[in-house]
Design a protein around this motif. Structure first.
Motif, PDB file in Angstrom:
ATOM      1  N   ALA A  38       7.962  17.918  49.025  1.00  0.00           N
ATOM      2  CA  ALA A  38       7.992  18.413  47.648  1.00  0.00           C
ATOM      3  C   ALA A  38       6.803  19.325  47.359  1.00  0.00           C
ATOM      4  O   ALA A  38       6.935  20.357  46.686  1.00  0.00           O
ATOM      5  CB  ALA A  38       8.011  17.232  46.674  1.00  0.00           C
ATOM      6  N   THR A  39       5.649  18.946  47.874  1.00  0.00           N
ATOM      7  CA  THR A  39       4.465  19.770  47.601  1.00  0.00           C
ATOM      8  C   THR A  39       4.642  21.177  48.166  1.00  0.00           C
ATOM      9  O   THR A  39       4.203  22.165  47.572  1.00  0.00           O
ATOM     10  CB  THR A  39       3.178  19.097  48.148  1.00  0.00           C
ATOM     11  N   TYR A  40       5.305  21.273  49.314  1.00  0.00           N
ATOM     12  CA  TYR A  40       5.500  22.609  49.902  1.00  0.00           C
ATOM     13  C   TYR A  40       6.614  23.386  49.211  1.00  0.00           C
ATOM     14  O   TYR A  40       6.609  24.607  49.217  1.00  0.00           O
ATOM     15  CB  TYR A  40       5.737  22.493  51.413  1.00  0.00           C
ATOM     16  N   VAL A  41       7.561  22.683  48.613  1.00  0.00           N
ATOM     17  CA  VAL A  41       8.549  23.387  47.788  1.00  0.00           C
ATOM     18  C   VAL A  41       7.800  24.123  46.680  1.00  0.00           C
ATOM     19  O   VAL A  41       8.040  25.303  46.404  1.00  0.00           O
ATOM     20  CB  VAL A  41       9.582  22.399  47.195  1.00  0.00           C
ATOM     21  N   HIS A  42       6.834  23.447  46.102  1.00  0.00           N
ATOM     22  CA  HIS A  42       6.038  24.079  45.042  1.00  0.00           C
ATOM     23  C   HIS A  42       5.118  25.160  45.602  1.00  0.00           C
ATOM     24  O   HIS A  42       5.018  26.243  45.047  1.00  0.00           O
ATOM     25  CB  HIS A  42       5.226  23.015  44.292  1.00  0.00           C
ATOM     26  N   GLN A  43       4.448  24.860  46.693  1.00  0.00           N
ATOM     27  CA  GLN A  43       3.498  25.828  47.242  1.00  0.00           C
ATOM     28  C   GLN A  43       4.181  27.143  47.610  1.00  0.00           C
ATOM     29  O   GLN A  43       3.703  28.214  47.254  1.00  0.00           O
ATOM     30  CB  GLN A  43       2.785  25.245  48.480  1.00  0.00           C
ATOM     31  N   PHE A  44       5.285  27.058  48.316  1.00  0.00           N
ATOM     32  CA  PHE A  44       5.949  28.296  48.744  1.00  0.00           C
ATOM     33  C   PHE A  44       6.686  28.969  47.582  1.00  0.00           C
ATOM     34  O   PHE A  44       6.893  30.174  47.610  1.00  0.00           O
ATOM     35  CB  PHE A  44       6.920  28.010  49.902  1.00  0.00           C
ATOM     36  N   SER A  45       7.051  28.181  46.558  1.00  0.00           N
ATOM     37  CA  SER A  45       7.694  28.784  45.381  1.00  0.00           C
ATOM     38  C   SER A  45       6.679  29.495  44.499  1.00  0.00           C
ATOM     39  O   SER A  45       7.017  30.457  43.814  1.00  0.00           O
ATOM     40  CB  SER A  45       8.399  27.712  44.553  1.00  0.00           C
ATOM     41  N   ASN A  46       5.461  29.019  44.521  1.00  0.00           N
ATOM     42  CA  ASN A  46       4.441  29.584  43.632  1.00  0.00           C
ATOM     43  C   ASN A  46       3.807  30.861  44.183  1.00  0.00           C
ATOM     44  O   ASN A  46       3.078  31.538  43.485  1.00  0.00           O
ATOM     45  CB  ASN A  46       3.323  28.559  43.390  1.00  0.00           C
TER      46      ASN A  46
ATOM     47  N   VAL B 181      -2.384  25.574  54.015  1.00  0.00           N
ATOM     48  CA  VAL B 181      -1.333  25.528  55.046  1.00  0.00           C
ATOM     49  C   VAL B 181      -0.264  26.575  54.717  1.00  0.00           C
ATOM     50  O   VAL B 181       0.159  27.344  55.596  1.00  0.00           O
ATOM     51  CB  VAL B 181      -0.729  24.112  55.136  1.00  0.00           C
ATOM     52  N   ALA B 182       0.157  26.615  53.450  1.00  0.00           N
ATOM     53  CA  ALA B 182       1.153  27.609  53.042  1.00  0.00           C
ATOM     54  C   ALA B 182       0.608  29.018  53.241  1.00  0.00           C
ATOM     55  O   ALA B 182       1.325  29.921  53.692  1.00  0.00           O
ATOM     56  CB  ALA B 182       1.544  27.371  51.581  1.00  0.00           C
ATOM     57  N   GLU B 183      -0.640  29.216  52.929  1.00  0.00           N
ATOM     58  CA  GLU B 183      -1.288  30.523  53.080  1.00  0.00           C
ATOM     59  C   GLU B 183      -1.308  30.952  54.558  1.00  0.00           C
ATOM     60  O   GLU B 183      -0.914  32.063  54.904  1.00  0.00           O
ATOM     61  CB  GLU B 183      -2.723  30.417  52.532  1.00  0.00           C
ATOM     62  N   GLU B 184      -1.751  30.056  55.407  1.00  0.00           N
ATOM     63  CA  GLU B 184      -1.876  30.387  56.833  1.00  0.00           C
ATOM     64  C   GLU B 184      -0.508  30.671  57.440  1.00  0.00           C
ATOM     65  O   GLU B 184      -0.355  31.592  58.238  1.00  0.00           O
ATOM     66  CB  GLU B 184      -2.528  29.205  57.588  1.00  0.00           C
ATOM     67  N   PHE B 185       0.480  29.868  57.053  1.00  0.00           N
ATOM     68  CA  PHE B 185       1.796  30.015  57.655  1.00  0.00           C
ATOM     69  C   PHE B 185       2.456  31.322  57.200  1.00  0.00           C
ATOM     70  O   PHE B 185       3.046  32.054  58.004  1.00  0.00           O
ATOM     71  CB  PHE B 185       2.680  28.814  57.290  1.00  0.00           C
ATOM     72  N   THR B 186       2.328  31.598  55.939  1.00  0.00           N
ATOM     73  CA  THR B 186       2.946  32.825  55.424  1.00  0.00           C
ATOM     74  C   THR B 186       2.324  34.057  56.088  1.00  0.00           C
ATOM     75  O   THR B 186       3.018  34.994  56.477  1.00  0.00           O
ATOM     76  CB  THR B 186       2.781  32.893  53.884  1.00  0.00           C
ATOM     77  N   LYS B 187       1.003  34.027  56.236  1.00  0.00           N
ATOM     78  CA  LYS B 187       0.308  35.153  56.881  1.00  0.00           C
ATOM     79  C   LYS B 187       0.742  35.264  58.352  1.00  0.00           C
ATOM     80  O   LYS B 187       0.820  36.366  58.904  1.00  0.00           O
ATOM     81  CB  LYS B 187      -1.202  34.945  56.800  1.00  0.00           C
ATOM     82  N   TYR B 188       0.991  34.133  58.956  1.00  0.00           N
ATOM     83  CA  TYR B 188       1.422  34.138  60.368  1.00  0.00           C
ATOM     84  C   TYR B 188       2.778  34.833  60.486  1.00  0.00           C
ATOM     85  O   TYR B 188       2.986  35.730  61.318  1.00  0.00           O
ATOM     86  CB  TYR B 188       1.506  32.691  60.853  1.00  0.00           C
TER      87      TYR B 188
END
Lengths: 405, 418
Positions: B18-26, B317-324
């Motif tokens: 759930a936390t990543y649903v929010h992180q990647f949505s935001n 984690v969301a930041e690093e993955f998206t940049k990757y």
């Protein structure tokens, strides 16, 4: 009138610190002092002008003292302790108790044969935060103890270390990091009352220490010991490490933990519990400066955080009132064995060694002839073990160590 | 003008996920297009955002992974299921962000590396603890070189829970948490040390401490309270890490002791304590001080990051993955470093059963190392019949008593978990 213990001090560089602590007790006196260095002898004599002065051990040990405080060289303690006890003198020995397994056996058997009293002068447990920690642990507030760690970090400049290592074959130049283990290990044993039953070790080479190889050959930064205890807990002890950090001690139980040093401060104690195990009326997490349980005035004047007072106090109690101290010959030798076997573990990928139970005469037989040592004699002879991991890799490839499986 | 790239993410598992649903949505550069969970109760955690963002919901992985709705999947499924799901995703050309632990067996470590290489998909471990403010602060300081080489490090993840909470987190006799050996949850303790120092694992020794007193009333099969793992690094330094321990006093702590100085987390704060030897103190710095750790100078941004879970680690984690994925910036926790941590955990458990003997951690970039382990499927987790191929506790005969199971079942029922 109560008995007055007549004490002698052998080795006055470190030993002169004991004079004031003895003088602060009504039931002990400095009866004699001994050092081959005249300057140390005279300096110490100023603090105890009535004490007899000696420059050789043979005359000193026969002068009529009840007990001797051995503050001589680190690797000579067992030899002089045995000589003292053979001469009918009780012994308070500076750390370490012995540097070979053979001497551990000899020391225990001499105590038993002569009936003399032996106490290890390990001081670090007897500081105010650890008295308090010991109280909390013994009251059961931490629950079953599962893990504890003790660190004795002692770094210095090249100049400072050189001053402490004045000769080519001085013990400090050849001491493996695990050998100076009592300051890190003893507080854990004392606070928990656990006995150590096995040991493994890991040492790490330091390029900075290697730059001092011209006068100190123990180039490792530390030799980390892992000891399992008779009650199933694990202790991590640093030996004498040389990375920059405050020394510190910590005991973790299933219900709570206590810690001092490191980020907490050396005079303070942090006590923390689970929310559901916090004793009624206590805070879940608190840090405070504990007071001395007794003798605070005398202890606060003594060296090493007051702990130097307590070892004299306990030794005199042992001599005059027969109150057996915690660090008797068996626990003293167990710590030496942890240091010795922990070092061998460092040389063998951290393999585990059983720590001998020196109370058991049968078990002693296995170790009776093990005189392996990293320390040279005064002529530089007699080294049978490497003193650093780099030394081991480069010069001791064919070293075969007793297995003791 | 080039079109801005947006990463489409699917999230598998909506309890932890759930936390990543929010992180990647935001984020402005990512969007969550699909979520999947077989448990309707878990889907309740994301109900609002699913409706708000029109996210497609799946109740099974097969349809989810075949949907074509996302370029990358965040795997927040059960701890022991990450590898099969990661491989299936990559076989479909979908990049993977996997929750911890990366792999449960040595064979899975090998299979995961080979799948990444075979498919060309990107894999990153969602290990969040290295990105907490004190860890990032320590990494920055370490990278200046002022401390010299790390000699001894400590990583500690101590997470005790009371019996009722334990039961609520571990519903069912065969739930993975009831069989989780202490060393296996290693990444929160170890990853920050690897990240700060850049070191790589070489070998492990481990011992466990049996103390089941606090497990009364639970279905937990693991009576150990702690496993202490010594990790030798490739540069010869040593790290002491806990796996997941449970002694008194919750907390995570990290420490780096180096040739010229040391730094460590101050317990119960975001401060880092720095100490140099007096003669090695760099010009303009204090020999000993404590400073509050911050990610950025921008306090508003820091506050936003902190709102994400785990001390801001989930944001990173969301930041690093998206940049990757979007910018091809290789993250620190690639597949090789990740499975090395799993291997350290797996081999540490074996070490603890073998009197602390040392095990070499394979170099998973090398096929010759992989060959040695490709068929090693030993696991302490049970199959559907409750059978495991190795013990999960240092006392293999330990198991909860009937009254413990009865109490656990009561708690599970009360909470509607079974």
């Amino acid at each position: 009138m109560s008995k007055i213990a007549k004490l002698g001090i052998f080795g006055l560089r470190r030993g002169k610190g004991s004079i004031n602590n003895i003088n602060s007790l009504a039931d002990a006196e400095v009866y004699a002092i001994c050092d081959c260095d005249e300057e140390y002898l005279n300096l110490a004599s100023e603090k105890c002008p009535n004490a007899l002065k000696f420059n050789n051990f043979d005359d000193f040990i026969k002068c009529g003292i009840d007990g001797v405080i051995l503050c001589n060289f680190f690797h000579d303690h067992a030899e002089y302790a045995i000589r003292a006890m053979e001469a009918g003198v009780h012994v308070l020995s500076e750390c370490t108790a012995a540097v070979t397994l053979r001497d551990c056996v000899r020391l225990c058997e001499t105590v038993e044969r002569t009936g003399m009293k032996y106490m290890l002068g390990e001081n670090y447990p007897f500081q105010a935060p650890y008295f308090e920690a010991e109280r909390l642990i013994s009251e059961g507030k931490m629950g079953q103890i599962v893990y504890a760690e003790g660190e004795y970090n002692h770094t210095d400049t090249r100049e400072g270390l050189k001053e402490l290592t004045p000769t080519k074959y001085h013990w400090r130049a050849w001491m493996p990091r695990t050998y100076y283990s009592t300051h890190s290990l003893a507080p854990l044993m004392w606070m928990t009352k656990h006995e150590i039953v096995s040991v493994s070790g890991h040492a790490v080479h330091s390029e900075v220490n290697e730059t001092m190889n011209d006068f100190r050959h123990n180039m490792d930064s530390f030799g980390m010991l892992t000891c399992m205890t008779d009650k199933g807990a694990m202790f991590r002890a640093s030996g004498c490490s040389s990375y920059a950090s405050l020394s510190g001690y910590r005991v973790c139980g299933e219900n709570g933990s206590v810690e001092s040093g490191r980020t907490i401060g050396e005079l303070s104690l942090n006590v923390r519990y689970h929310k559901w195990t916090t004793p009624e009326g206590e805070e879940q997490n608190q840090t405070y400066d504990p007071a001395w349980p007794e003798n605070g005035e005398e202890a606060s004047k003594a060296g090493h955080g007051g702990s130097d007072f307590w070892i004299i106090y306990y030794f005199v109690k042992y001599l005059n009132e027969d109150v057996v101290p915690y660090f008797d010959v068996y626990r003293g030798c167990a710590m030496s064995a942890a240091a010795i076997l922990g070092w061998r573990s460092c040389l063998q990928n951290g393999r585990t060694y059983k720590i001998p139970d020196f109370r058991n005469p049968e078990e002693r037989n296995k170790y009776r002839d093990d005189a392996l040592t990293p320390f040279p004699d005064q002529n530089g002879e007699g080294i049978t073990l490497p003193c650093s991991t780099k030394d081991a890799k480069e010069n001791w490839k064919d070293l075969v160590l007793p297995d003791y499986e | 003008m080039a079109e801005k790239k947006i990463l489409r993410v699917g999230v598998m598992g909506t309890l932890r996920g759930a936390t990543y649903v929010h992180q990647f949505s935001n984020r402005e550069d990512s969007v969550v297009t699909a979520v999947c969970d077989f448990n309707p109760k878990s889907l309740e955690n994301v109900k609002e955002i699913v409706e708000e963002k029109n996210i497609t919901v799946f109740d099974n992985f097969d349809d989810f992974i075949e949907s074509g709705l996302f370029d990358a999947v965040m795997l927040a499924n059960y701890f022991y299921e990450h590898v099969p799901f990661a491989i299936r995703a990559m076989e479909k050309g979908i990049h993977v962000l996997s929750e911890c632990t990366p792999a449960l067996t040595m064979a899975e470590c090998v299979a995961l590396c080979r799948a990444v290489e075979r498919t060309g998909c990107k894999y990153m471990l969602a290990e969040n603890y290295p990105f907490m403010a004190p860890c990032i602060d320590m990494k920055r300081r370490y990278d200046t070189g002022k401390f010299g080489r790390a000699l001894y490090c400590e990583g500690e993840y101590n997470h005790p829970v009371d019996a009722k909470t334990k039961n609520h987190l571990s519903p069912g006799k065969l739930h993975w948490r009831n069989w989780l050996p202490r060393p296996y949850y290693i990444t929160h303790a170890l990853a920050p040390i690897l990240y700060i120092t850049g070191n790589e694992l070489k070998a492990v020794n481990c011992k466990s401490v049996f103390a089941p007193g606090n497990l009364k009333g639970t279905a937990c099969m693991v009576g150990d309270l702690a496993s202490i793992i010594f990790c030798e690094m490739k540069d010869g330094s040593l790290a002491r890490v806990t796996g997941c321990s449970a002694w008194g006093g919750h907390g995570t702590w990290y420490r780096v002791c180096a040739e010229k100085g040391n730094m460590q987390c101050v317990r119960d704060s975001d401060e880092v304590r720095i100490q140099y030897d007096s003669w090695n103190t760099p010009d303009g710095e204090e020999t000993c001080c404590s400073e509050e750790a911050k990610w950025f100078d921008d306090d508003e941004k820091n506050a936003k990051i902190r709102e994400a879970g785990h001390g801001g680690g989930d944001w990173w984690v969301a930041e690093e993955f998206t940049k990757y994925i979007l910018e091809d910036k290789e993250p620190f926790f690639n597949v090789y470093r990740s499975v090395a941590m799993s291997a350290a955990a797996i081999l540490a458990l074996r070490s603890s059963y073998n009197n602390g003997v040392e095990y070499k951690v394979p170099d998973f970039t090398k096929e010759e190392d992989r060959k040695m382990w490709e068929n090693d499927t030993e696991s302490p987790f049970p199959d559907e019949n409750g059978k495991a191929t190795m013990p999960c506790c240092s006392h293999p005969d330990y198991h909860p008593a009937e009254e413990d199971y009865a109490n656990a079942e009561k708690d599970w029922k009360e909470k509607g978990l079974i």
